[in-house]
Design a protein around this motif. Structure first.
Motif, mmCIF file in Angstrom:
data_model
loop_
_atom_site.group_PDB
_atom_site.id
_atom_site.type_symbol
_atom_site.label_atom_id
_atom_site.label_comp_id
_atom_site.label_asym_id
_atom_site.label_seq_id
_atom_site.Cartn_x
_atom_site.Cartn_y
_atom_site.Cartn_z
ATOM 1 N N ILE A 344 1.144 -0.902 -0.321
ATOM 2 C CA ILE A 344 0.052 -0.113 0.405
ATOM 3 C C ILE A 344 1.015 1.192 0.099
ATOM 4 O O ILE A 344 0.241 2.085 -0.772
ATOM 5 C CB ILE A 344 -1.052 0.096 1.058
ATOM 6 C CG1 ILE A 344 -2.431 -1.075 1.500
ATOM 7 C CG2 ILE A 344 -1.477 1.102 1.534
ATOM 8 C CD1 ILE A 344 -2.277 -1.766 1.896
ATOM 9 N N GLU A 345 2.063 1.321 0.665
ATOM 10 C CA GLU A 345 2.970 2.333 0.674
ATOM 11 C C GLU A 345 3.070 2.958 -0.548
ATOM 12 O O GLU A 345 3.782 3.433 -1.019
ATOM 13 C CB GLU A 345 4.113 2.051 1.476
ATOM 14 C CG GLU A 345 3.202 1.822 3.589
ATOM 15 C CD GLU A 345 4.486 1.860 4.035
ATOM 16 O OE1 GLU A 345 5.253 1.266 3.844
ATOM 17 O OE2 GLU A 345 4.074 1.712 5.786
ATOM 18 N N ARG A 434 0.887 9.215 -0.706
ATOM 19 C CA ARG A 434 1.708 8.266 -0.042
ATOM 20 C C ARG A 434 1.041 8.255 1.530
ATOM 21 O O ARG A 434 0.298 9.218 2.573
ATOM 22 C CB ARG A 434 3.009 9.190 0.583
ATOM 23 C CG ARG A 434 3.337 9.932 -0.751
ATOM 24 C CD ARG A 434 4.814 10.679 -0.199
ATOM 25 N NE ARG A 434 4.998 11.058 -1.748
ATOM 26 C CZ ARG A 434 5.926 11.232 -2.748
ATOM 27 N NH1 ARG A 434 6.151 9.113 -3.008
ATOM 28 N NH2 ARG A 434 5.990 11.327 -3.585
ATOM 29 N N GLU A 435 1.259 7.041 1.625
ATOM 30 C CA GLU A 435 0.739 6.456 3.548
ATOM 31 C C GLU A 435 1.809 7.349 4.151
ATOM 32 O O GLU A 435 2.746 6.278 5.398
ATOM 33 C CB GLU A 435 0.428 5.692 3.251
ATOM 34 C CG GLU A 435 -0.086 5.170 1.465
ATOM 35 C CD GLU A 435 -1.638 4.666 2.334
ATOM 36 O OE1 GLU A 435 -1.759 4.304 3.808
ATOM 37 O OE2 GLU A 435 -2.237 4.555 1.702
ATOM 38 N N ASN A 436 1.558 8.364 4.614
ATOM 39 C CA ASN A 436 1.914 8.822 6.054
ATOM 40 C C ASN A 436 1.129 10.147 5.893
ATOM 41 O O ASN A 436 -0.017 10.450 5.741
ATOM 42 C CB ASN A 436 3.416 9.405 6.104
ATOM 43 C CG ASN A 436 3.983 10.333 4.055
ATOM 44 O OD1 ASN A 436 3.452 10.890 4.083
ATOM 45 N ND2 ASN A 436 4.909 9.563 3.512
ATOM 46 N N LEU A 469 2.364 -9.059 -2.994
ATOM 47 C CA LEU A 469 0.923 -9.432 -2.934
ATOM 48 C C LEU A 469 0.842 -11.096 -2.034
ATOM 49 O O LEU A 469 1.400 -12.084 -2.604
ATOM 50 C CB LEU A 469 0.623 -8.958 -4.808
ATOM 51 C CG LEU A 469 0.599 -8.026 -5.265
ATOM 52 C CD1 LEU A 469 -0.080 -8.485 -6.760
ATOM 53 C CD2 LEU A 469 -0.755 -6.974 -4.797
ATOM 54 N N SER A 470 -0.749 -10.618 -2.330
ATOM 55 C CA SER A 470 -1.380 -12.797 -1.540
ATOM 56 C C SER A 470 -1.033 -13.329 -2.642
ATOM 57 O O SER A 470 -1.082 -13.158 -4.084
ATOM 58 C CB SER A 470 -2.452 -12.752 -0.993
ATOM 59 O OG SER A 470 -3.333 -12.061 -1.961
ATOM 60 N N ARG A 471 -1.798 -14.714 -2.666
ATOM 61 C CA ARG A 471 -1.504 -15.772 -3.508
ATOM 62 C C ARG A 471 -2.704 -15.370 -4.209
ATOM 63 O O ARG A 471 -2.294 -15.535 -5.306
ATOM 64 C CB ARG A 471 -1.544 -16.723 -2.723
ATOM 65 C CG ARG A 471 -1.325 -18.093 -3.917
ATOM 66 C CD ARG A 471 -1.444 -19.723 -3.378
ATOM 67 N NE ARG A 471 -0.624 -19.714 -2.406
ATOM 68 C CZ ARG A 471 0.526 -20.566 -3.521
ATOM 69 N NH1 ARG A 471 -0.414 -20.477 -5.014
ATOM 70 N NH2 ARG A 471 1.342 -21.447 -3.225
ATOM 71 N N PRO A 472 -3.688 -15.258 -3.879
ATOM 72 C CA PRO A 472 -5.459 -15.355 -4.755
ATOM 73 C C PRO A 472 -4.709 -14.131 -5.276
ATOM 74 O O PRO A 472 -5.615 -13.890 -6.484
ATOM 75 C CB PRO A 472 -6.226 -14.551 -3.528
ATOM 76 C CG PRO A 472 -5.830 -15.656 -2.260
ATOM 77 C CD PRO A 472 -4.331 -15.226 -1.763
ATOM 78 N N SER A 508 -4.949 -3.294 -10.273
ATOM 79 C CA SER A 508 -6.091 -2.198 -10.262
ATOM 80 C C SER A 508 -5.903 -1.208 -8.433
ATOM 81 O O SER A 508 -6.841 -0.503 -8.612
ATOM 82 C CB SER A 508 -7.098 -3.284 -10.282
ATOM 83 O OG SER A 508 -6.878 -4.798 -8.606
ATOM 84 N N ALA A 509 -5.805 -2.357 -7.438
ATOM 85 C CA ALA A 509 -5.238 -1.250 -6.218
ATOM 86 C C ALA A 509 -5.229 -0.529 -6.368
ATOM 87 O O ALA A 509 -5.092 0.662 -5.281
ATOM 88 C CB ALA A 509 -5.240 -2.561 -5.354
ATOM 89 N N ALA A 510 -3.825 0.308 -7.432
ATOM 90 C CA ALA A 510 -3.506 0.886 -7.861
ATOM 91 C C ALA A 510 -4.053 2.424 -8.723
ATOM 92 O O ALA A 510 -3.462 3.345 -8.493
ATOM 93 C CB ALA A 510 -1.860 0.831 -8.675
ATOM 94 N N ARG A 511 -5.120 2.069 -8.525
ATOM 95 C CA ARG A 511 -5.854 3.359 -9.613
ATOM 96 C C ARG A 511 -6.364 3.681 -9.442
ATOM 97 O O ARG A 511 -6.665 4.091 -7.904
ATOM 98 C CB ARG A 511 -6.269 2.418 -11.057
ATOM 99 C CG ARG A 511 -5.904 0.896 -12.168
ATOM 100 C CD ARG A 511 -7.582 0.890 -12.807
ATOM 101 N NE ARG A 511 -5.978 -0.295 -13.387
ATOM 102 C CZ ARG A 511 -5.031 0.114 -14.564
ATOM 103 N NH1 ARG A 511 -4.698 1.173 -14.724
ATOM 104 N NH2 ARG A 511 -4.775 -0.189 -15.418
#
Length: 561
Positions: A344-345, A434-436, A469-472, A508-511
């Motif tokens: 996420i960061e 940014r995650e801060n 990333l997780s396996r799924p 997709s999570a970064a869009r």
């Protein structure tokens, strides 16, 4: 036939001359410069005018006469010949057909001969209407090994790249190479490629060096100029690679920042960071560390990284990145999220850099630009002092972006171009994903989606990101690709990295597009209805992070509308 002096203005053009096409302005400028420097070297040929005239017509040398007049010469030497029945047409044709251009090698040697006779490079440049740099280059060519020049004069000429390599080599080195590669009786052609390869040396350019003249002198570096390179840049170089790299290393040692290290590069040319170090992909934070290293061209490069916190919770790691990555059997306290905190960061860094690049380069309509500017100031990371009297830790550095909007008298200028630049700069300053503490929240996501910042996101199909990333989630990334999920996670990740090596993958999570429900909630919390009472206004003020206590209700509604 005899030689005499005449006023060039008294001579008449020959209507029957062979050369009727006008010469180029560059050729005329060269001839004019030559005449101004050394006069008319070859006298024009003239003949008495026929048909009852008493003047003279030009048989050959029309351009010389014209440029002599342009140079302001009162008299020039001419050769007078008898008039011919064809008005000199045959002589003009023969004179032009029989002329042969000077061999390039003869040109190089002629310039070097002029220097030996006392001509300066500057004077030669004026006479030939050439840059001094070009004269230096031709002199360099003239000092190639004479045996090589003789071969080139026969028409066996190397290409430009090979020629510059040969000319830059020392004469002793040229002699040794020529012994091995000179033409034989059976093969009169020279393999200039082989000659150039044998004389090729690694060059380290001054423009790639971070050190100054003091270190260059201390390491015995002597710069030579690459006269064949473009003249609008620093073309100094040295073939003393060891000294160059030594000076670069000492410069890094002297200029190493706090929390900085000097490191080596791996087999892929990347910096070797300390164990467990996390590379910072966006702009570094205050507590991040710096690694300096030399790339394969000897240039000083810098990367930033951060080390993990010393304190860690017992059991699972704080970001969930440790664990049974390859499906090993073991106790799992909680399921791993699709994207870890580290991922996420990284997304926050990627988004911010892409957003800033899009704000600087992407087409943005003026009304959209102004709307984004207003939107930016509702971000979580913005602190200002409002005009209504509410003080919220004013950020004075933001003011530097609006200074250009004022004229010398202190009036606000209405130049739209300047306004657009200031607006883009302000948006780059305040919007962050940014995650801060600098995160703007949902407003930065809306801004990025609006201006198409997704197109500026980097390729995330790298081992660095995919390992978060997780396996799924990793296996879901294989969709629409020829990559099939493997039994082991690391094998799936390696296959995706190989697939996207020349491609472009964005998770997709970064869009930038925000979640619809999240956006609706944010809009609702910041909506002020026209019939809100004082309590509703206060709640809305608190949700927006602004104190409107000193405003009249009518003023707030006007601002909201």
């Amino acid at each position: 036939m005899h030689l005499t002096k005449v006023d060039p203005r008294a001579l008449k053009d020959n209507p029957d001359r062979s050369r009727q096409t006008k010469s180029s302005p560059q050729a005329d400028a060269l001839l004019l410069a030559t005449i101004k420097a050394v006069g008319v070297v070859q006298p024009p040929v003239i003949a008495p005018e026929t048909g009852g005239g008493n003047g003279f017509i030009i048989d050959s040398g029309h351009r010389r006469v014209k440029q002599a007049i342009a140079a302001g010469l009162e008299e020039i030497d001419v050769i007078v010949v008898e008039a011919s029945n064809d008005n000199g047409a045959m002589r003009s044709m023969v004179e032009n057909l029989a002329r042969e251009a000077l061999n390039p090698v003869d040109q190089w040697r002629a310039i070097e001969r002029l220097v030996a006779l006392g001509w300066t490079e500057e004077a030669i440049a004026v006479a030939l209407a050439l840059p001094v740099r070009q004269i230096k280059k031709l002199r360099l060519l003239a000092n190639v090994l004479p045996a090589m020049l003789d071969q080139m004069a026969k028409g066996d000429m190397p290409d430009e790249r090979q020629l510059r390599t040969i000319a830059a080599a020392a004469l002793d080195e040229q002699k040794e190479v020529w012994k091995k590669h000179k033409p034989s009786k059976g093969d009169p052609q020279v393999s200039w490629w082989s000659v150039a390869q044998a004389l090729q040396k690694k060059r380290m350019y001054a423009r790639d060096g971070s050190f100054g003249d003091d270190l260059a002198q201390a390491y015995g570096i002597e710069w030579a100029e690459d006269l064949f390179a473009p003249g609008d840049q620093d073309n100094r170089y040295t073939t003393n690679v060891e000294a160059f790299l030594g000076a670069q290393q000492e410069w890094m040692t002297n200029n190493l920042p706090k929390k900085g290290i000097i490191t080596e590069v791996n087999s892929w040319g990347q910096a070797e960071l300390p164990k467990k170090a996390e590379r910072v992909h966006g702009k570094p934070a205050k507590g991040d560390c710096t690694a300096m290293y030399l790339d394969r061209e000897g240039r000083v490069q810098t990367v930033h990284y951060r080390m993990p916190d010393v304190k860690k919770s017992k059991g699972n790691s704080t970001d969930g990145s440790e664990g049974a990555e390859d499906g090993d059997v073991g106790s799992v306290a909680r399921p791993r999220p699709d994207v870890t905190r580290r991922g996420i960061e990284m997304i926050g860094d990627y988004r911010t850099d892409a957003l800033h690049e899009a704000l600087g380069r992407a087409p943005i309509e003026d009304d959209t630009l102004m709307a984004l500017l207003i939107l930016a100031f509702t971000g979580q990371n913005v602190s200002v002092t409002t005009g209504a009297g509410g003080v919220y830790y004013g950020h004075s550095r933001l003011a530097r972006h609006v200074v250009a909007l004022f004229d010398a008298e202190g009036h606000l200028a209405c130049d739209m171009d300047t306004l657009r630049v200031a607006a883009r700069s302000m948006l780059i300053e305040v919007l962050s994903c940014r995650e801060n503490a600098t995160k703007s929240g949902i407003v930065a996501r809306v801004a990025g989606e609006t201006i198409g910042a997704n197109a500026f996101l980097p390729n995330m199909g790298t081992d660095d990101f995919l390992s978060s990333l997780s396996r799924p989630a990793l296996e879901a990334s294989c969709k629409d690709t020829p990559v099939l999920p493997r039994q082991r996670v690391r094998d799936t990740r390696a296959a995706l990295v190989e697939h996207y090596k020349e491609g472009h993958f964005v998770h997709s999570a970064a869009r930038f597009a925000p979640d619809v429900a999240e956006l609706s909630k944010w809009l609702s919390s910041n909506t002020v209805a026209a019939n809100d009472d004082e309590e509703g206004e206060q709640a809305a003020d608190e949700a927006m992070g602004e104190d409107q206590a000193d405003r009249e209700p009518g003023e707030f509604l006007d601002a909201a509308e």
